[in-house]
Design an enzyme around this catalytic site. Sequence first.
Site, PDB file in Angstrom:
ATOM      1  CB  SER A  95      -1.343  -0.092   1.108  1.00  0.00           C
ATOM      2  OG  SER A  95      -2.211  -1.052   1.447  1.00  0.00           O
ATOM      3  CG  HIS A 108      -5.506  -1.622   4.010  1.00  0.00           C
ATOM      4  ND1 HIS A 108      -6.359  -2.584   3.088  1.00  0.00           N
ATOM      5  CD2 HIS A 108      -4.607  -0.467   3.300  1.00  0.00           C
ATOM      6  CE1 HIS A 108      -6.075  -2.218   2.107  1.00  0.00           C
ATOM      7  NE2 HIS A 108      -5.041  -1.092   1.698  1.00  0.00           N
TER       8      HIS A 108
END
Length: 461
Positions: free
Chosen positions: A313, A390
């Site tokens: 990410s 997340h």
Amino acid sequence: MSKSPQAPRESRSAFLGDLLDTLTERGRSLLRRRDQPGPAPTPDLATLGDLLLSRRGEASGVALARALLAAFDAAGPDERFAFLRTLADRFGPDRAAVETAIEAMRREGAGIEAVEALHAAAEPRRQELMRRLNLAPGGTAALVRMREELLKHLRGHPELRRVDADFAHLFGSWFNRGFLVLRHIDWTTPANILARIIRYEAVHAIGTWDDLRNRLEPADRRCYGFFHPQLVDEPLIFVEVALTEAIPDSVAPLLDLGRSPIEADQATTAVFYSISNTQRGLAGVSFGNFLIKQVVEDLKAELPNVRTFVTLSPAPGFAAWLARERANPDSEALDEATRAALLPLDTPGWHLDPVVAEAVREALLPVAAHYFLKARTADGRPADPVARFHLGNGARLERLNFLGDTSPNGLRQSHGLMVNYLYALDEIEKNHEALAEKGVIAASGAVRKALHGKPAGGPAA
């Protein structure tokens, strides 16, 4: 007298279609006289809204809804903004009805019926207006575009927040997980959808069709999207997945057009390396967590050898946060030695010198650990938007990857930093609850060691 034979179903359908077209034309006539020369005058959107709310017939309501949405799409920016402000000012709760309901509660007591009557009276009129607009053909997509327009003005006009709250409330129901369909996107998917994947990719830009093919066709690549029945061929969100033999610390090898793919049954790890929301008008309507969980379940069923599920990410807020900390003489994240070690960040191309990059790495990773584990927004959430997503979904902050993305965008937004978030299926609920209830961030030992000045992460280059 004998009864007339029943008309065939096709004839009835044609009749109803003609009737709806007639009502639609009548709705359009509210916008302008058909015999008026020259360009049509700007429609009064608020008047159309009042008229739509006053109608009881469904067919005429659909025609009016179509006319209002068409008028909004055709209006200029000033007219659109004026209508959005009117929604805030004039289409709130019916005050007379609210006062009547309150008086009834005072007179009769707070019984269930009285409370429900007050609740119904307190609902803003614009919510019912939005519901009726949603009945028009293409109404859902048009309302998503309308909210996208509203979001442009939200920061400078706080009175529009109540309109946005109503949009979010209704969209939360209309885009419920139960209405969403997960579809596997591959190189055989229709070209109009593939073109949207190229356009909407928000993390790692897709430059060519060959680039897209490299992400969809090989055996070690997957792409999934959530679709809604009212937005045909428009993915609401999509995720790109790389099947690998280890957790990656850099995105470049995953995107390399010259790489050698592996067979899917050789993979042990599924890497979610790009998650893109495609509809700005659905900002804040969270279905990305459902997407990840569904993809994990699908991959587990297809490839039982894949046991590790991680992201690679970006850290889109890191560089801006670090700039503020470097400008703050009282920063808790930086001491003078660290400030000096980070000076090369101001020189373009600093990452190309291995000696300089290693020195920056030693200073940067502890600061990055502080950013992810300590930095908070005003309301106490993790500072980084991707981390909020997340970690809020129960992932664990697994690893900080120095120079994981050396693209111009990666260097600009995070000085090249990337992050692995691990989705350990037996820990997701526990991690989510710990963050939601106590603000505790699930993180690996390596990341916590980095916070105390012992850097851990990917290689320097």
